[in-house]
Scaffold this motif. Structure first.
Motif, PDB file in Angstrom:
ATOM      1  N   THR A 103     -11.201  19.018  19.125  1.00 24.61           N
ATOM      2  CA  THR A 103     -10.105  17.955  18.891  1.00 24.61           C
ATOM      3  C   THR A 103      -9.871  17.517  17.349  1.00 24.61           C
ATOM      4  O   THR A 103      -9.316  17.241  16.375  1.00 24.61           O
ATOM      5  CB  THR A 103      -9.951  16.671  19.779  1.00 24.61           C
ATOM      6  N   THR A 104     -11.014  16.910  16.993  1.00 21.44           N
ATOM      7  CA  THR A 104     -11.323  16.787  15.022  1.00 21.44           C
ATOM      8  C   THR A 104     -10.506  17.592  14.562  1.00 21.44           C
ATOM      9  O   THR A 104     -10.627  17.099  13.540  1.00 21.44           O
ATOM     10  CB  THR A 104     -13.332  17.002  15.229  1.00 21.44           C
ATOM     11  N   THR A 111       5.213   6.088   6.879  1.00 20.98           N
ATOM     12  CA  THR A 111       5.066   7.121   7.908  1.00 20.98           C
ATOM     13  C   THR A 111       3.474   7.553   7.709  1.00 20.98           C
ATOM     14  O   THR A 111       2.652   7.967   9.044  1.00 20.98           O
ATOM     15  CB  THR A 111       6.226   7.615   8.244  1.00 20.98           C
ATOM     16  N   PRO A 112       3.372   8.432   7.170  1.00 19.94           N
ATOM     17  CA  PRO A 112       2.040   9.069   7.250  1.00 19.94           C
ATOM     18  C   PRO A 112       0.944   8.253   7.331  1.00 19.94           C
ATOM     19  O   PRO A 112      -0.312   8.717   8.007  1.00 19.94           O
ATOM     20  CB  PRO A 112       2.220  10.054   5.796  1.00 19.94           C
ATOM     21  N   LEU A 113       0.915   6.817   6.547  1.00 16.61           N
ATOM     22  CA  LEU A 113      -0.487   6.960   6.229  1.00 16.61           C
ATOM     23  C   LEU A 113      -0.495   5.606   7.290  1.00 16.61           C
ATOM     24  O   LEU A 113      -2.254   5.826   8.381  1.00 16.61           O
ATOM     25  CB  LEU A 113       0.458   5.375   5.523  1.00 16.61           C
ATOM     26  N   THR A 114       0.277   5.479   8.643  1.00 16.86           N
ATOM     27  CA  THR A 114       0.652   5.396   9.731  1.00 16.86           C
ATOM     28  C   THR A 114      -0.921   6.281  10.991  1.00 16.86           C
ATOM     29  O   THR A 114      -1.445   6.037  11.204  1.00 16.86           O
ATOM     30  CB  THR A 114       1.225   4.341  10.657  1.00 16.86           C
ATOM     31  N   SER A 115      -0.428   7.446  10.891  1.00 16.02           N
ATOM     32  CA  SER A 115      -0.481   8.556  11.208  1.00 16.02           C
ATOM     33  C   SER A 115      -1.542   8.843  10.605  1.00 16.02           C
ATOM     34  O   SER A 115      -3.001   8.884  11.654  1.00 16.02           O
ATOM     35  CB  SER A 115       0.125   9.371  11.126  1.00 16.02           C
ATOM     36  N   ILE A 116      -2.136   8.961   9.556  1.00 19.83           N
ATOM     37  CA  ILE A 116      -3.809   8.871   8.856  1.00 19.83           C
ATOM     38  C   ILE A 116      -4.612   8.276   9.438  1.00 19.83           C
ATOM     39  O   ILE A 116      -5.640   7.955  10.467  1.00 19.83           O
ATOM     40  CB  ILE A 116      -3.789   8.562   7.663  1.00 19.83           C
ATOM     41  N   SER A 117      -4.110   7.004   9.673  1.00 16.27           N
ATOM     42  CA  SER A 117      -4.735   5.378   9.840  1.00 16.27           C
ATOM     43  C   SER A 117      -5.112   6.361  11.545  1.00 16.27           C
ATOM     44  O   SER A 117      -6.778   5.240  12.128  1.00 16.27           O
ATOM     45  CB  SER A 117      -4.631   4.358   9.932  1.00 16.27           C
ATOM     46  N   GLY A 118      -4.476   6.209  12.365  1.00 17.68           N
ATOM     47  CA  GLY A 118      -4.364   6.051  14.152  1.00 17.68           C
ATOM     48  C   GLY A 118      -5.652   6.876  13.677  1.00 17.68           C
ATOM     49  O   GLY A 118      -6.693   7.250  14.522  1.00 17.68           O
ATOM     50  N   PHE A 119      -5.402   8.222  13.324  1.00 16.39           N
ATOM     51  CA  PHE A 119      -6.592   9.604  13.645  1.00 16.39           C
ATOM     52  C   PHE A 119      -7.729   8.935  13.271  1.00 16.39           C
ATOM     53  O   PHE A 119      -8.489   9.776  13.801  1.00 16.39           O
ATOM     54  CB  PHE A 119      -6.029  11.185  13.466  1.00 16.39           C
ATOM     55  N   GLU A 156      -9.178   6.624  13.055  1.00 19.98           N
ATOM     56  CA  GLU A 156      -9.749   4.869  13.894  1.00 19.98           C
ATOM     57  C   GLU A 156     -10.221   6.255  15.847  1.00 19.98           C
ATOM     58  O   GLU A 156     -12.044   5.641  15.592  1.00 19.98           O
ATOM     59  CB  GLU A 156      -8.174   4.195  14.303  1.00 19.98           C
ATOM     60  N   ILE A 157      -9.507   6.964  15.453  1.00 21.27           N
ATOM     61  CA  ILE A 157      -9.741   7.574  16.718  1.00 21.27           C
ATOM     62  C   ILE A 157     -11.523   8.072  16.814  1.00 21.27           C
ATOM     63  O   ILE A 157     -12.029   8.427  17.144  1.00 21.27           O
ATOM     64  CB  ILE A 157      -8.257   8.522  17.049  1.00 21.27           C
ATOM     65  N   LEU A 158     -10.910   9.126  15.303  1.00 22.87           N
ATOM     66  CA  LEU A 158     -11.764   9.924  15.013  1.00 22.87           C
ATOM     67  C   LEU A 158     -13.571   9.152  14.391  1.00 22.87           C
ATOM     68  O   LEU A 158     -14.442   9.754  15.272  1.00 22.87           O
ATOM     69  CB  LEU A 158     -11.829  10.660  13.465  1.00 22.87           C
ATOM     70  N   LYS A 159     -13.712   8.183  13.730  1.00 20.45           N
ATOM     71  CA  LYS A 159     -14.597   6.504  13.998  1.00 20.45           C
ATOM     72  C   LYS A 159     -15.166   6.039  14.914  1.00 20.45           C
ATOM     73  O   LYS A 159     -16.420   5.896  14.647  1.00 20.45           O
ATOM     74  CB  LYS A 159     -13.854   5.409  13.293  1.00 20.45           C
TER      75      LYS A 159
END
Length: 271
Positions: free
Chosen positions: A83-84, A62-70, A72-75
């Motif tokens: 927002t950053t 659950t937290p890893l999915t959240s971290i990965s999603g955010f 990816e957007i920041l990338k």
């Protein structure tokens, strides 16, 4: 040789997986019963291990999915400064949650395997409780929960770090699942006549439904599932309490009323 063969022959016919499938003479029945018990315990441990692995995987995913999603957007670089900062704050929070989870898993593993390196020594439950109360006071003040400590010194023979974790998790839960303007009372009683020490934590919180009291020490089990993320924690706190008590040959008593609060009492036998 003939007699030896007659004596040992029944052992050769015992199915170790299902020792009760074959009839044996009366003297062997305690032996086959013990095999049955050990098989049952082994199966129970295996089921718990599989369930624990599945729960850990879910809790980390659950937290890893959240971290990965955010991340990816920041990338992409197409994110404004405000927002950053928000995304970075969320990533930090989720990382802290994973660190807490991993730390609690390590603590439980050590207690499970009895691989605590510290020796038992003379400690005061009152001193440890006072230390934990000092640490958790800001959290309690924020929730407007009063903390009180009373009773005896609670001098006992124990592992300081393990007892500290037990006390911390009991108080942390009592504050976390409390009501605004509620209270937490820590009381210690030295029973000189029996050599027992009673360490109790009473709160004015949400209480525990009777049908859930047998499950609250299960790993990752949460009573208020809808607020679990909001309240924080790893879901392993009471498991740590249970194992810490067991490590010190102590028992845990619970009394609770839904909507009015709970009382956890750890009973140590001073020897």
């Amino acid at each position: 040789q003939y007699i030896s063969k007659k004596v040992t022959e029944p052992f050769n016919h015992i199915n170790l997986d299902c020792p009760d499938e074959i009839s044996v003479y009366e003297e062997l029945k305690p032996f086959t019963r013990r095999i049955l018990e050990e098989n049952y315990e082994k199966n129970q441990r295996e089921q718990l291990r599989q369930q624990f692995s599945a729960n850990v995987s879910h809790e980390l995913k659950t937290p890893l999915t959240s971290i990965s999603g955010f991340a990816e957007i920041l990338k992409t670089g197409n994110v404004d400064e405000i927002t950053t900062k928000e995304f970075a704050g969320t990533i930090y929070s989720e990382c802290q949650r994973m660190i807490s989870l991993v730390n609690d898993i390590i603590k439980l593993s050590k207690l499970d395997e009895k691989s605590i390196t510290q020796e038992k020594e003379g400690i005061s439950l009152r001193d440890i409780a006072r230390e934990v109360i000092t640490l958790l006071s800001p959290v309690a003040e924020k929730k407007k929960v009063s903390l009180r400590l009373s009773g005896d010194s609670g001098m006992m023979n124990g592992v300081p770090s393990v007892i500290y974790e037990m006390v911390y998790n009991l108080l942390d839960n009592a504050i976390k699942y409390n009501k605004e303007n509620g209270y937490v009372i820590v009381e210690i009683k030295n029973m000189i006549d029996t050599g027992k020490i009673f360490f109790s934590v009473t709160d004015s919180g949400i209480g525990i439904p009777e049908n859930e009291r047998d499950r609250i020490f299960e790993r990752f089990y949460r009573i208020d599932k809808s607020r679990s993320k909001e309240l924080g924690g790893t879901g392993l706190g009471l498991s740590i309490v249970k194992h810490a008590a067991k490590y010190h040959n102590a028992s845990i008593l619970i009394s609770s009323e839904v909507g009015k609060g709970s009382k956890f009492t750890v009973v140590f036998t001073n020897s």
